[in-house]
Design a protein around this motif. Sequence first.
Motif, short mmCIF file in Angstrom:
data_model
loop_
_atom_site.label_atom_id
_atom_site.label_comp_id
_atom_site.label_asym_id
_atom_site.label_seq_id
_atom_site.Cartn_x
_atom_site.Cartn_y
_atom_site.Cartn_z
N GLN A 1 69.09 9.96 9.15
CA GLN A 1 68.88 10.20 7.72
C GLN A 1 70.13 10.74 7.07
OE1 GLN A 1 65.40 12.69 8.05
NE2 GLN A 1 64.03 11.02 7.51
N LYS A 2 70.88 11.59 7.79
CA LYS A 2 72.14 12.12 7.27
C LYS A 2 73.12 10.99 6.99
CE LYS A 2 72.87 16.39 9.63
NZ LYS A 2 73.76 17.12 10.53
N PRO B 1 79.91 14.76 9.22
CA PRO B 1 79.23 15.55 10.24
C PRO B 1 77.98 14.87 10.79
CG PRO B 1 78.65 16.39 8.12
CD PRO B 1 79.62 15.26 7.87
N VAL B 2 78.15 13.73 11.42
CA VAL B 2 77.02 12.98 11.98
C VAL B 2 77.28 12.74 13.46
CG1 VAL B 2 75.80 10.76 11.92
CG2 VAL B 2 76.51 11.83 9.79
N ASP B 3 76.28 13.02 14.29
CA ASP B 3 76.38 12.74 15.72
C ASP B 3 75.82 11.34 15.95
OD1 ASP B 3 76.49 12.66 18.43
OD2 ASP B 3 75.21 14.41 18.77
N THR C 1 78.94 1.68 20.58
CA THR C 1 78.10 1.28 19.45
C THR C 1 78.13 2.31 18.33
OG1 THR C 1 76.64 0.12 20.99
CG2 THR C 1 75.76 0.57 18.82
N GLY C 2 78.04 3.59 18.69
CA GLY C 2 78.03 4.65 17.68
C GLY C 2 79.31 4.69 16.87
N GLU C 3 80.45 4.59 17.56
CA GLU C 3 81.74 4.59 16.86
C GLU C 3 81.87 3.37 15.97
OE1 GLU C 3 85.08 5.10 19.46
OE2 GLU C 3 84.27 6.95 20.31
N ASN C 4 81.46 2.21 16.47
CA ASN C 4 81.51 0.98 15.67
C ASN C 4 80.67 1.13 14.40
OD1 ASN C 4 83.12 -0.24 17.57
ND2 ASN C 4 81.45 -1.30 18.58
N LEU C 5 79.50 1.76 14.54
CA LEU C 5 78.61 1.96 13.39
C LEU C 5 79.28 2.82 12.33
CD1 LEU C 5 75.77 1.73 12.07
CD2 LEU C 5 75.15 3.78 13.34
N MET C 6 79.88 3.95 12.74
CA MET C 6 80.51 4.85 11.77
C MET C 6 81.73 4.19 11.11
SD MET C 6 78.51 7.34 11.75
CE MET C 6 79.41 8.39 10.63
N ILE C 7 82.49 3.43 11.90
CA ILE C 7 83.66 2.74 11.34
C ILE C 7 83.22 1.68 10.33
CG2 ILE C 7 85.55 1.15 11.92
CD1 ILE C 7 85.81 2.81 14.56
N LEU D 1 68.45 18.36 4.88
CA LEU D 1 69.17 17.80 6.02
C LEU D 1 70.18 18.78 6.62
CD1 LEU D 1 69.90 14.20 4.71
CD2 LEU D 1 68.27 14.84 6.48
N GLY D 2 70.35 19.95 5.97
CA GLY D 2 71.33 20.92 6.45
C GLY D 2 72.75 20.40 6.30
N LEU D 3 73.02 19.75 5.17
CA LEU D 3 74.28 19.05 4.93
C LEU D 3 75.02 19.72 3.78
CD1 LEU D 3 75.76 16.39 5.81
CD2 LEU D 3 74.54 15.28 3.95
N ASP D 4 76.34 19.81 3.86
CA ASP D 4 77.14 20.36 2.78
C ASP D 4 77.34 19.27 1.72
OD1 ASP D 4 78.83 21.78 1.19
OD2 ASP D 4 80.31 22.22 2.74
N PRO D 5 77.04 19.55 0.44
CA PRO D 5 77.19 18.52 -0.61
C PRO D 5 78.62 18.00 -0.79
CG PRO D 5 75.94 20.40 -1.44
CD PRO D 5 76.46 20.78 -0.09
#
Length: 197
Positions: free
Chosen positions: A50-51, A185-187, A77-83, A15-19
């Motif tokens: 997936q991230k 780090p998710v868009d 919607t995106g901000e609500n989802l992350m919160i 996923l190119g993600l830092d552990p």
Amino acid sequence: MAINRVPILKRCRSLGLDPVYLGVDKKSNRELKRANRKISEYGLQLREKQKAKFIYGVLEKPFHNYYEKADKMKGMTGENLMIMLERRLDSVIFRMGLARTRRESRQIVNHKFVTVNGKCVSVPSYLIKAGDVIEVREKSRGLQRFKDILEVTGGRLVPEWIDMNEDGLGGTIKELPAREQIDVPVDEMLIVELYSK
């Protein structure tokens, strides 16, 4: 109950993600071999979803349910989802430094070590509210496990929306987090685009 048994470092590499975002301080020495192909728009959107699912330890159906709830709420919607994902009890336990990794925080909640407002809660997906008091159970405070955890996580920064106790085994939620306070780090806009097709 479905359990994700994917090796963490292997999944982070793909996923190119830092552990570090999962609380894991190991690094993989292997390089991911990718063909120099251009990733499609759908591929980018899918990777962001997936991230988010991998970081918060949420499977597909519950993640989609979170999206539908976030879509019905006021605001973006995106901000609500992350919160909403950040408000999960297992995520809050990780943020408070009561667990070394996100998977360990889920296990701590499952094993009934945590109380919310004095009541034992064993559901990792429990959504906390502003003003909730989250503590390690009285019986479990003397356990060596929590002494070891606090030794490791003592230097971890606790977000400003959480007010920790002096003993470090509990805290109060001052307010719900804003999107700017979530350092994942998710868009989320790509996730919204993916689901709104």
